[in-house]
Design an enzyme around this catalytic site. Sequence first.
Site, PDB file in Angstrom:
ATOM      1  N   SER A  66       0.796  -1.168  -0.011  1.00  0.00           N
ATOM      2  CA  SER A  66      -0.057   0.069  -0.036  1.00  0.00           C
ATOM      3  C   SER A  66       0.885   1.003   0.066  1.00  0.00           C
ATOM      4  O   SER A  66       1.628   1.420  -1.170  1.00  0.00           O
ATOM      5  CB  SER A  66      -0.825   0.032   1.234  1.00  0.00           C
ATOM      6  OG  SER A  66      -1.963   1.101   1.219  1.00  0.00           O
ATOM      7  N   GLY A 493      -1.970  -0.547  15.111  1.00  0.00           N
ATOM      8  CA  GLY A 493      -1.919  -2.194  14.417  1.00  0.00           C
ATOM      9  C   GLY A 493      -1.096  -2.290  13.340  1.00  0.00           C
ATOM     10  O   GLY A 493      -1.011  -3.887  12.822  1.00  0.00           O
TER      11      GLY A 493
HETATM   12  P1  NG1 Z   1      -2.962   1.650  12.676  1.00  0.00           P
HETATM   13  O1  NG1 Z   1      -1.251   1.572  12.372  1.00  0.00           O
HETATM   14  O2  NG1 Z   1      -3.556   0.541  13.467  1.00  0.00           O
HETATM   15  O3  NG1 Z   1      -2.951   2.930  13.213  1.00  0.00           O
HETATM   16  C1  NG1 Z   1      -3.184   2.563   9.937  1.00  0.00           C
HETATM   17  C2  NG1 Z   1      -4.245   3.472   9.746  1.00  0.00           C
HETATM   18  C3  NG1 Z   1      -5.589   2.857   9.658  1.00  0.00           C
HETATM   19  C4  NG1 Z   1      -5.341   1.853   8.636  1.00  0.00           C
HETATM   20  C5  NG1 Z   1      -4.347   0.799   8.612  1.00  0.00           C
HETATM   21  C6  NG1 Z   1      -3.985   0.166   7.537  1.00  0.00           C
HETATM   22  C7  NG1 Z   1      -4.430   5.811  10.698  1.00  0.00           C
HETATM   23  C8  NG1 Z   1      -4.456   6.636  12.017  1.00  0.00           C
HETATM   24  N1  NG1 Z   1      -4.336   4.498  10.998  1.00  0.00           N
HETATM   25  O4  NG1 Z   1      -3.580   1.699  11.014  1.00  0.00           O
HETATM   26  O5  NG1 Z   1      -6.538   3.702   9.315  1.00  0.00           O
HETATM   27  O6  NG1 Z   1      -5.584   2.321   7.310  1.00  0.00           O
HETATM   28  O7  NG1 Z   1      -2.920   1.804   8.783  1.00  0.00           O
HETATM   29  O8  NG1 Z   1      -3.430   0.703   6.125  1.00  0.00           O
HETATM   30  O9  NG1 Z   1      -4.376   6.411   9.745  1.00  0.00           O
HETATM   31 ZN    ZN Z   2      -3.692   1.332   0.177  1.00  0.00          ZN
END
Ligand code: NG1
Ligand code: ZN
Length: 532
Positions: A66, A493
């Site tokens: 991504s 995450g």
């Molecule tokens: P985490 O790292 O769990 O905050 C991030 C994005 C999510 C989602 C995921 C997957 C923010 C604050 N968090 O997750 O919205 O898109 O990556 O790509 O942007």
């Molecule tokens: Zn993406």
Amino acid sequence: MQLDLAAVRVAAAAFPKPEAFKPSYGTAGFRAEASLLPSTVFRCGMLIGLKARSCGQACGVMVTASHNPEQDNGLKLVEASGEMLEPAWEAHATQLAQADTAEQLLQVLAALAATLQPADTPGRVIIGRDTRSSGADLAAACSAGVAAVGGKVSDIGVVTTPELHFTVQTFNQYQALEEQAYFTNLLESFRTLTAGSHAPQQPLHVDCANGVGALKLQQLVPQLQQLGLQLQLYNAGQGRLNHGCGADYVQKEQCFPAGMGDLPAGACCASIDGDADRVVFFTKGQDGSFVLLDGDKIAALAAVYLRRLLSHAPPGTADSISTGVVQTAYANGASTRFITEQLGLQVRCTNTGVKYLHHEAKAFDVGIYFESNGHGTVLLKPSLLQRLQDMDENMSVMQLLAVSRLMNQAVGDAISGLLLCDAVLRSGTSLAEWQALYTDLPSRQLKLVVADRTVITTTDAERRCVTPAGLQDAIDAAVAKYDLGRAFARPSGTEDAVRVYAEAGSQEAADALAREVAGIVFDRCGGVGSRP
Ligand code: NG1
Ligand code: ZN
């Protein structure tokens, strides 16, 4: 299900797992530096091969990291419905990916296979990849995994993530794999939505993150031109993937992407990410400032538009249809207030990660979901589609049906999002009016590293901390000092970090509150490095 474990052992030996590597299925699948991943993709090939054989349908694998840098890669696994992998199987994927020895690997695999029955039809795995240079080898490793469990593969090469999801979904409906079906669906639904409306005077300037979205949008440029949409593409492959450009960069850094800072004030611009499943819009203010229209603003625009279409549908339709917007804790408070108070629609909040939003949005007849970072879509319930199809051919009904075809029903799609926003802008809402729907409350996001981020557990859609004891009380005391203050902390995450979000009545106050909360987390959770 019976497996030839001796053959699996031989095949798996070609893809050894790096010793200390402990991959786990995170918010959006596996992600790591690409050279670490051959064992992970081979094993996930086996997993999804088993799933396809047991359901007798096509499942999917997307090789992508991504918005992460070019040297990373990853994979996302896709159900036969075209939706993201169900959570119970995420745990199987993690177990398989982490097995340290051949014995452990065979044991986990055999235990899983023992719970499954082969279907009468063979099923298959559709594999796609983004433009990363490591993609082809990883797709081949994944194919080898599918083959090792007796599964069939269709490698469809370089595609966007949502295109792969769409292909899995439609293959199971019509047995077609041609890319043209994806394009035709987008173009025809966009044609219906824009029929009779004025073509915009201005082009739409799109930052393609130097990723796969550039290749696909380039193919659509001539047909979109015929439909009155003039696309100008930037960062279309000449530079480094996601480097100084792309939706994630633009949203997090709140600045113009490479090559787009000189556009005139008021230009309509958008930015997609490296695998084209996110989109955010932006423009330049009269004073030259950067103005972001993020996923929250896209959700608000979509809600305004759908509400309008429903109000023009045959009498009584709107009253019997539930429409809701699903957000995460990161949604700007002003957007939540606008949607509930001005539009009178329900808003639900889920944990971060589109799989949660998607699931919640399915509860509504019309479910709109977007993360602030631009990942989202609009879902129309099959029972509603049936009702609409049975109604008289009213323009709004045709347009509602077109929205359901334009907006990917499996996952967020940047190209669908771009086209929907363009269609709404043509239908009478100007860019300035979109911008003015509500004014974002000033906000700040910070991240910090602590010794073990899993000490923080949360509740209430990640808006409140449960552990460690006392952390939430301290955050509450800090928030209480700020006018319009709101703040939360949650473990990421996807990264080894704790994210802090704060909003307040002024930018200075939001910055100060974020810093204060980050300091509290640092002190109570074993902060590493210098105190924020
Ligand atoms: P985490 O790292 O769990 O905050 C991030 C994005 C999510 C989602 C995921 C997957 C923010 C604050 N968090 O997750 O919205 O898109 O990556 O790509 O942007
Ligand atoms: Zn993406």
